[in-house]
Write a protein that holds these residues in place. Structure first.
Motif, PDB file in Angstrom:
ATOM      1  N   GLY A 114       0.775  -1.179   0.052  1.00  0.00           N
ATOM      2  CA  GLY A 114       0.050   0.055  -0.042  1.00  0.00           C
ATOM      3  C   GLY A 114       1.001   1.244  -0.015  1.00  0.00           C
ATOM      4  N   LEU A 115       1.946   1.262   0.655  1.00  0.00           N
ATOM      5  CA  LEU A 115       2.581   2.474   0.744  1.00  0.00           C
ATOM      6  C   LEU A 115       3.787   2.559  -0.480  1.00  0.00           C
ATOM      7  N   LEU A 116       4.275   1.404  -1.119  1.00  0.00           N
ATOM      8  CA  LEU A 116       4.952   1.528  -2.164  1.00  0.00           C
ATOM      9  C   LEU A 116       4.210   2.060  -3.366  1.00  0.00           C
ATOM     10  N   TYR A 117       2.750   1.454  -3.397  1.00  0.00           N
ATOM     11  CA  TYR A 117       1.854   2.234  -4.694  1.00  0.00           C
ATOM     12  C   TYR A 117       1.345   3.459  -4.168  1.00  0.00           C
ATOM     13  N   GLY A 118       0.623   3.347  -2.974  1.00  0.00           N
ATOM     14  CA  GLY A 118       0.095   4.596  -2.725  1.00  0.00           C
ATOM     15  C   GLY A 118       0.817   5.898  -2.502  1.00  0.00           C
ATOM     16  N   CYS A 119       2.460   5.761  -2.026  1.00  0.00           N
ATOM     17  CA  CYS A 119       2.971   6.782  -2.010  1.00  0.00           C
ATOM     18  C   CYS A 119       4.057   7.071  -2.891  1.00  0.00           C
ATOM     19  N   GLY A 120       4.403   6.128  -3.881  1.00  0.00           N
ATOM     20  CA  GLY A 120       5.384   5.988  -4.701  1.00  0.00           C
ATOM     21  C   GLY A 120       6.869   5.799  -4.355  1.00  0.00           C
ATOM     22  N   LEU A 121       6.796   5.022  -3.222  1.00  0.00           N
ATOM     23  CA  LEU A 121       8.245   4.966  -2.511  1.00  0.00           C
ATOM     24  C   LEU A 121       9.140   4.162  -3.241  1.00  0.00           C
ATOM     25  N   ARG A 122      10.371   4.425  -3.070  1.00  0.00           N
ATOM     26  CA  ARG A 122      11.441   3.472  -3.443  1.00  0.00           C
ATOM     27  C   ARG A 122      11.807   2.617  -2.480  1.00  0.00           C
ATOM     28  N   CYS A 123      12.619   1.628  -2.588  1.00  0.00           N
ATOM     29  CA  CYS A 123      12.697   0.393  -1.652  1.00  0.00           C
ATOM     30  C   CYS A 123      13.263   1.029  -0.298  1.00  0.00           C
ATOM     31  N   MET A 124      14.527   1.931  -0.460  1.00  0.00           N
ATOM     32  CA  MET A 124      14.985   2.198   0.645  1.00  0.00           C
ATOM     33  C   MET A 124      14.159   3.249   1.457  1.00  0.00           C
ATOM     34  N   GLU A 125      13.329   3.998   0.756  1.00  0.00           N
ATOM     35  CA  GLU A 125      12.311   5.039   1.479  1.00  0.00           C
ATOM     36  C   GLU A 125      11.262   4.254   2.506  1.00  0.00           C
ATOM     37  N   VAL A 126      10.823   3.220   1.919  1.00  0.00           N
ATOM     38  CA  VAL A 126       9.762   2.436   2.615  1.00  0.00           C
ATOM     39  C   VAL A 126      10.217   1.594   3.578  1.00  0.00           C
ATOM     40  N   ARG A 127      11.747   1.254   3.803  1.00  0.00           N
ATOM     41  CA  ARG A 127      12.251   0.600   4.733  1.00  0.00           C
ATOM     42  C   ARG A 127      12.541   1.673   5.815  1.00  0.00           C
ATOM     43  N   SER A 128      12.612   2.716   5.389  1.00  0.00           N
ATOM     44  CA  SER A 128      13.075   3.804   6.573  1.00  0.00           C
ATOM     45  C   SER A 128      11.944   4.611   7.077  1.00  0.00           C
ATOM     46  N   VAL A 129      10.723   4.261   6.715  1.00  0.00           N
ATOM     47  CA  VAL A 129       9.589   5.146   7.161  1.00  0.00           C
ATOM     48  C   VAL A 129       9.562   4.902   8.760  1.00  0.00           C
ATOM     49  N   ARG A 130       9.576   5.878   9.527  1.00  0.00           N
ATOM     50  CA  ARG A 130       9.353   6.119  10.795  1.00  0.00           C
ATOM     51  C   ARG A 130       7.956   6.374  11.408  1.00  0.00           C
ATOM     52  N   LEU A 131       7.597   5.969  12.636  1.00  0.00           N
ATOM     53  CA  LEU A 131       6.306   6.167  13.093  1.00  0.00           C
ATOM     54  C   LEU A 131       6.241   7.720  12.996  1.00  0.00           C
ATOM     55  N   GLN A 132       7.322   8.538  13.440  1.00  0.00           N
ATOM     56  CA  GLN A 132       7.221  10.099  13.356  1.00  0.00           C
ATOM     57  C   GLN A 132       6.990  10.736  12.163  1.00  0.00           C
ATOM     58  N   ASP A 133       7.005   9.945  11.059  1.00  0.00           N
ATOM     59  CA  ASP A 133       6.968  10.549   9.711  1.00  0.00           C
ATOM     60  C   ASP A 133       5.643  10.500   9.095  1.00  0.00           C
ATOM     61  N   LEU A 134       4.514   9.720   9.991  1.00  0.00           N
ATOM     62  CA  LEU A 134       3.189   9.467   9.436  1.00  0.00           C
ATOM     63  C   LEU A 134       2.352  10.541  10.220  1.00  0.00           C
ATOM     64  N   ASP A 135       1.680  11.323   9.290  1.00  0.00           N
ATOM     65  CA  ASP A 135       0.916  12.559   9.832  1.00  0.00           C
ATOM     66  C   ASP A 135      -0.563  12.361   9.264  1.00  0.00           C
ATOM     67  N   TYR A 136      -1.236  11.572  10.307  1.00  0.00           N
ATOM     68  CA  TYR A 136      -2.781  11.323  10.101  1.00  0.00           C
ATOM     69  C   TYR A 136      -3.407  12.550   9.937  1.00  0.00           C
ATOM     70  N   ASP A 137      -3.572  13.479  10.495  1.00  0.00           N
ATOM     71  CA  ASP A 137      -4.267  14.730  10.459  1.00  0.00           C
ATOM     72  C   ASP A 137      -4.285  15.248   9.035  1.00  0.00           C
ATOM     73  N   ARG A 138      -2.817  15.656   8.780  1.00  0.00           N
ATOM     74  CA  ARG A 138      -2.561  16.108   7.314  1.00  0.00           C
ATOM     75  C   ARG A 138      -2.845  15.111   6.245  1.00  0.00           C
ATOM     76  N   GLN A 139      -2.708  14.072   6.695  1.00  0.00           N
ATOM     77  CA  GLN A 139      -2.756  12.902   5.392  1.00  0.00           C
ATOM     78  C   GLN A 139      -1.404  12.839   4.494  1.00  0.00           C
ATOM     79  N   GLN A 140      -0.452  12.945   5.393  1.00  0.00           N
ATOM     80  CA  GLN A 140       0.829  13.129   4.561  1.00  0.00           C
ATOM     81  C   GLN A 140       1.883  12.169   5.058  1.00  0.00           C
ATOM     82  N   LEU A 141       2.824  11.581   4.565  1.00  0.00           N
ATOM     83  CA  LEU A 141       3.758  10.790   4.781  1.00  0.00           C
ATOM     84  C   LEU A 141       5.169  11.746   4.542  1.00  0.00           C
ATOM     85  N   LYS A 142       6.052  11.991   5.485  1.00  0.00           N
ATOM     86  CA  LYS A 142       7.306  12.695   5.240  1.00  0.00           C
ATOM     87  C   LYS A 142       8.287  11.538   4.795  1.00  0.00           C
ATOM     88  N   VAL A 143       8.740  11.917   3.635  1.00  0.00           N
ATOM     89  CA  VAL A 143      10.009  10.862   3.188  1.00  0.00           C
ATOM     90  C   VAL A 143      11.256  11.684   3.565  1.00  0.00           C
TER      91      VAL A 143
END
Length: 279
Positions: A114-143
Motif C-alpha cells: 500500500g505504501l509502495l503503490y499509494g505513495c510511490g516510494l523507493r525500496c530504501m524509502e519504504v524501509r526507512s519510514v518511521r512512526l514519526q513520519d506519519l501525519d494522519y491529520d494532514r494525511q501526509q507521509l514525510k519521506v
C-alpha cells in the motif's frame, strides 16, 4: 564520495568492485595494463547473467570513480563506454494492484505494498519510514532523505491510514514502521529495519499469488503510482515533486506510458470492426 554527496550504497558498490579486481590481479587497478583490464572486463561480461549486465556496468563505474579520484582520464585504462538502454518500465493495471493487495496473507505485506503503490516510494524509502513520519491529520507521509538526500511529502490515502492504525496496534513497532531481524556484521550493530531482500520477497510473493504474469519488482509499484496519477489527471510538475525527481525530463518519460484521454492510442482493428463488422 561523501563530499560529492554519493550514498553509502554507491560507496559500498564501487569499492566492492574495485576490491574484487585488485584481489584478482594482486595489485590495485591503476597499476594494471589496459590489456589486463580488457581481459577482466571480457570475463565479467561473459559471466553476467542479466541482459543489462549490471555487474559489468557497476565495475566500470567503480573504476571510473577511482580514476577520477586519482586525477587520471578514463582512457588511462581504456575503459569501455556504457550504452544506456532506453526501456519503458513495466506498469500494472489498477485491477492487478487490487489483486496484489487482496492476495497478501500478512497485514504487514498489505501495508508495505500500500505504501509502495499509494505513495510511490523507493525500496530504501519504504524501509526507512518511521512512526514519526506519519501525519494522519494532514494525511501526509514525510519521506526523509530520499534519493539525492532530499526530504519530500507525499499524500497518505485515508484507506491506508485505517490499515496503518490496525497494523501499528497489532505489531507495536518502536521506531521504524517495518521491523526485521537485527543483524551484526564485522562487529557493528545494524538497525532492525525490514531488509531489502525482505521487501523484494514480499512484492514477488504478492504478485505471484495474484496471478500476475508481468515481471514485477519493488520499483514496478512506483512506476505504476506515477502512471496512474497521470491517468487520473495529476499534472506533470506535481508528479515530479511527489516522485522526488531532480529533472522534469525524468518524470516526462511516464507520458509515453500513461493512457491519457487526449492522446490515448487505439488499434485500427477497433475502427475496422466498427465500420465493417456488421457488413
Amino acid at each position: 564520495m561523501s563530499v560529492l554527496g554519493r550514498s553509502q550504497s554507491t560507496f559500498s558498490n564501487y569499492s566492492r568492485h574495485v576490491a574484487s579486481m585488485a584481489l584478482h590481479f594482486g595489485k590495485i587497478p591503476t597499476e594494471l595494463d589496459p590489456e589486463q583490464v580488457q581481459e577482466y572486463m571480457f570475463m565479467l561480461q561473459k559471466r553476467s547473467k542479466t541482459p543489462s549486465q549490471t555487474y559489468f556496468k557497476h565495475c566500470v563505474y567503480g573504476l571510473r570513480f577511482l580514476l577520477k579520484s586519482e586525477g587520471l582520464p578514463y582512457e588511462y585504462l581504456h575503459l569501455p563506454s556504457i550504452k544506456h538502454e532506453k526501456k519503458l518500465p513495466t506498469v500494472l493495471s489498477k485491477e492487478e494492484v487490487w489483486q496484489m493487495l487482496k492476495s497478501c496473507q500478512l497485514l504487514k505485506h498489505k501495508v508495505l505494498i500500500g505504501l509502495l503503490y499509494g505513495c510511490g516510494l523507493r525500496c530504501m524509502e519504504v524501509r526507512s519510514v518511521r512512526l514519526q513520519d506519519l501525519d494522519y491529520d494532514r494525511q501526509q507521509l514525510k519521506v526523509v532523505q530520499g534519493k539525492g538526500k532530499k526530504d519530500r511529502y507525499v499524500p497518505l490515502s485515508e484507506h491506508l491510514i485505517r490499515v496503518l492504525k490496525v497494523y501499528i496496534q497489532a505489531e507495536k513497532p518502536k521506531t521504524y514502521l517495518f521491523n526485521g531481524q537485527p543483524v551484526e556484521r564485522a562487529g557493528r550493530d545494524f538497525d532492525s529495519r525490514y531488509s531489502q531482500r525482505g521487501v523484494q520477497w514480499a512484492v514477488k510473493q504478492a504478485s505471484k499469488a495474484a496471478g500476475i504474469t508481468k515481471d514485477v519488482c519493488v520499483h514496478t509499484l512506483r512506476h505504476t503510482f506515477a502512471t496512474h496519477l497521470l491517468e487520473d489527471g495529476l499534472d506533470i510538475v506535481s508528479l515530479k515533486n511527489l516522485l522526488g525527481h531532480e529533472q522534469i525530463q525524468t518524470t516526462m518519460e511516464y507520458l509515453h506510458i500513461a493512457q491519457l484521454d487526449t492522446q490515448k492510442a487505439f488499434s485500427p482493428l477497433d475502427t475496422l470492426f466498427e465500420k465493417c463488422g456488421t457488413k
